[in-house]
Motif scaffolding. Structure first.
Motif, PDB file in Angstrom:
ATOM      1  N   UNK A   1     -28.680 -27.405  -1.522  1.00 53.97           N
ATOM      2  CA  UNK A   1     -28.181 -26.630  -0.603  1.00 53.97           C
ATOM      3  C   UNK A   1     -28.107 -27.119   0.814  1.00 53.97           C
ATOM      4  N   UNK A   2     -26.900 -27.037   1.729  1.00 54.11           N
ATOM      5  CA  UNK A   2     -27.105 -27.442   2.983  1.00 54.11           C
ATOM      6  C   UNK A   2     -26.124 -26.467   3.709  1.00 54.11           C
ATOM      7  N   UNK A   3     -26.260 -26.432   5.082  1.00 55.88           N
ATOM      8  CA  UNK A   3     -25.187 -25.886   5.875  1.00 55.88           C
ATOM      9  C   UNK A   3     -24.772 -24.480   5.689  1.00 55.88           C
ATOM     10  N   UNK A   4     -23.270 -24.269   5.415  1.00 53.60           N
ATOM     11  CA  UNK A   4     -23.027 -22.982   5.144  1.00 53.60           C
ATOM     12  C   UNK A   4     -23.161 -22.312   3.853  1.00 53.60           C
ATOM     13  N   UNK A   5     -23.178 -23.317   2.682  1.00 53.59           N
ATOM     14  CA  UNK A   5     -23.818 -22.670   1.423  1.00 53.59           C
ATOM     15  C   UNK A   5     -25.202 -22.219   1.364  1.00 53.59           C
ATOM     16  N   UNK A   6     -26.115 -22.773   2.207  1.00 55.24           N
ATOM     17  CA  UNK A   6     -27.332 -22.421   2.179  1.00 55.24           C
ATOM     18  C   UNK A   6     -27.518 -21.293   2.941  1.00 55.24           C
ATOM     19  N   UNK A   7     -26.688 -21.262   4.179  1.00 48.45           N
ATOM     20  CA  UNK A   7     -26.582 -19.977   4.835  1.00 48.45           C
ATOM     21  C   UNK A   7     -26.212 -18.759   3.924  1.00 48.45           C
ATOM     22  N   UNK A   8     -25.412 -18.852   3.476  1.00 46.34           N
ATOM     23  CA  UNK A   8     -24.599 -17.673   2.623  1.00 46.34           C
ATOM     24  C   UNK A   8     -25.664 -17.296   1.459  1.00 46.34           C
ATOM     25  N   UNK A   9     -26.154 -18.294   0.798  1.00 44.92           N
ATOM     26  CA  UNK A   9     -27.149 -17.686  -0.234  1.00 44.92           C
ATOM     27  C   UNK A   9     -28.645 -16.992   0.374  1.00 44.92           C
ATOM     28  N   UNK A  10     -29.024 -17.606   1.468  1.00 49.40           N
ATOM     29  CA  UNK A  10     -30.112 -17.210   2.368  1.00 49.40           C
ATOM     30  C   UNK A  10     -29.911 -15.696   2.694  1.00 49.40           C
ATOM     31  N   UNK A  11     -28.607 -15.419   3.123  1.00 49.56           N
ATOM     32  CA  UNK A  11     -28.400 -13.989   3.655  1.00 49.56           C
ATOM     33  C   UNK A  11     -28.778 -12.885   2.421  1.00 49.56           C
ATOM     34  N   UNK A  12     -28.976 -13.412   1.410  1.00 47.97           N
ATOM     35  CA  UNK A  12     -29.137 -12.627   0.178  1.00 47.97           C
ATOM     36  C   UNK A  12     -30.703 -12.225   0.412  1.00 47.97           C
ATOM     37  N   UNK A  13     -31.565 -13.043   0.661  1.00 49.08           N
ATOM     38  CA  UNK A  13     -32.936 -12.829   0.643  1.00 49.08           C
ATOM     39  C   UNK A  13     -33.501 -13.148   2.226  1.00 49.08           C
ATOM     40  N   UNK A  14     -33.021 -12.393   3.104  1.00 42.56           N
ATOM     41  CA  UNK A  14     -33.353 -12.772   4.568  1.00 42.56           C
ATOM     42  C   UNK A  14     -34.742 -12.759   5.046  1.00 42.56           C
ATOM     43  N   UNK A  15     -35.639 -12.204   4.158  1.00 43.00           N
ATOM     44  CA  UNK A  15     -37.115 -11.933   4.786  1.00 43.00           C
ATOM     45  C   UNK A  15     -37.612 -13.544   4.671  1.00 43.00           C
ATOM     46  N   UNK A  16     -36.972 -14.462   3.694  1.00 48.94           N
ATOM     47  CA  UNK A  16     -37.458 -15.602   3.653  1.00 48.94           C
ATOM     48  C   UNK A  16     -37.054 -16.716   4.693  1.00 48.94           C
ATOM     49  N   UNK A  17     -38.016 -17.571   5.138  1.00 44.73           N
ATOM     50  CA  UNK A  17     -37.860 -18.339   6.248  1.00 44.73           C
ATOM     51  C   UNK A  17     -37.385 -19.915   5.606  1.00 44.73           C
ATOM     52  N   UNK A  18     -36.220 -20.284   6.061  1.00 49.08           N
ATOM     53  CA  UNK A  18     -35.831 -21.541   5.714  1.00 49.08           C
ATOM     54  C   UNK A  18     -36.281 -22.317   6.613  1.00 49.08           C
ATOM     55  N   UNK A  19     -37.019 -23.732   5.976  1.00 47.92           N
ATOM     56  CA  UNK A  19     -37.560 -24.648   6.827  1.00 47.92           C
ATOM     57  C   UNK A  19     -37.013 -25.949   6.666  1.00 47.92           C
ATOM     58  N   UNK A  20     -36.368 -26.628   7.678  1.00 53.68           N
ATOM     59  CA  UNK A  20     -35.633 -28.048   7.468  1.00 53.68           C
ATOM     60  C   UNK A  20     -34.739 -27.980   6.466  1.00 53.68           C
ATOM     61  N   UNK A  21     -33.903 -26.998   6.288  1.00 52.42           N
ATOM     62  CA  UNK A  21     -33.107 -26.950   4.962  1.00 52.42           C
ATOM     63  C   UNK A  21     -33.714 -27.349   3.665  1.00 52.42           C
ATOM     64  N   UNK A  22     -35.282 -27.345   3.451  1.00 54.44           N
ATOM     65  CA  UNK A  22     -35.838 -27.998   2.364  1.00 54.44           C
ATOM     66  C   UNK A  22     -36.665 -26.927   1.598  1.00 54.44           C
ATOM     67  N   UNK A  23     -37.197 -25.933   2.350  1.00 54.11           N
ATOM     68  CA  UNK A  23     -38.006 -25.092   1.813  1.00 54.11           C
ATOM     69  C   UNK A  23     -37.759 -23.573   2.179  1.00 54.11           C
ATOM     70  N   UNK A  24     -38.234 -22.691   1.256  1.00 54.52           N
ATOM     71  CA  UNK A  24     -38.205 -21.265   1.766  1.00 54.52           C
ATOM     72  C   UNK A  24     -39.592 -20.776   1.637  1.00 54.52           C
ATOM     73  N   UNK A  25     -40.014 -19.849   2.530  1.00 53.60           N
ATOM     74  CA  UNK A  25     -41.365 -19.261   2.651  1.00 53.60           C
ATOM     75  C   UNK A  25     -41.325 -18.009   3.068  1.00 53.60           C
ATOM     76  N   UNK A  26     -42.109 -16.817   2.410  1.00 52.08           N
ATOM     77  CA  UNK A  26     -42.282 -15.645   2.939  1.00 52.08           C
ATOM     78  C   UNK A  26     -43.746 -15.203   2.854  1.00 52.08           C
ATOM     79  N   UNK A  27     -44.063 -14.447   3.983  1.00 54.97           N
ATOM     80  CA  UNK A  27     -45.449 -14.089   3.938  1.00 54.97           C
ATOM     81  C   UNK A  27     -45.484 -12.447   3.430  1.00 54.97           C
ATOM     82  N   UNK A  28     -46.496 -12.139   2.445  1.00 59.04           N
ATOM     83  CA  UNK A  28     -46.471 -10.678   2.128  1.00 59.04           C
ATOM     84  C   UNK A  28     -47.838 -10.342   2.346  1.00 59.04           C
ATOM     85  N   UNK A  29     -47.827  -8.998   3.052  1.00 55.45           N
ATOM     86  CA  UNK A  29     -49.307  -8.368   3.394  1.00 55.45           C
ATOM     87  C   UNK A  29     -49.685  -7.202   2.447  1.00 55.45           C
TER      88      UNK A  29
END
Length: 105
Positions: free
Chosen positions: A14-42
């Protein structure tokens, strides 16, 4: 509610607009270089963080899609990507949504 689909490596990442669209469904996750998603939990302590990580492990096994997990006192960091394509696929976001649901419990 979706289930991960195994990736054989012939699916484009996934890249560009396709990535942005699906990322909007889990906005707490950080996208790094269009390659990884990461989230910190406390959490209030190690025991609760460990219990959460164990539930994440159950979801990962169920979905056949396994994140990198960093566990510490009162915290867990989850990183997802699809190894077969060395980038992001819909499955990463499916697992992210399932993990978010676990955290909400």
């Amino acid at each position: 509610s979706k289930t991960c689909i195994p990736c054989r490596g012939d699916t484009p990442a996934l890249k560009g607009k396709d990535l942005d669209a699906i990322h909007s469904q889990v906005p707490e996750w950080k996208v790094t270089n269009e390659q990884h998603i990461t989230r910190n939990f406390s959490f209030p302590d190690f025991k609760k963080a460990l219990a959460f990580v164990n539930r994440v492990g159950d979801v990962a096994e169920e979905q056949g899609h396994h994140p990198d997990i960093l566990l510490g006192w009162g915290k867990a960091e989850i990183t997802l990507w699809t190894h077969a394509i060395n980038g992001l696929s819909e499955s990463d976001f499916i697992v992210a949504a399932k993990i978010d649901k676990l955290y909400g419990k």
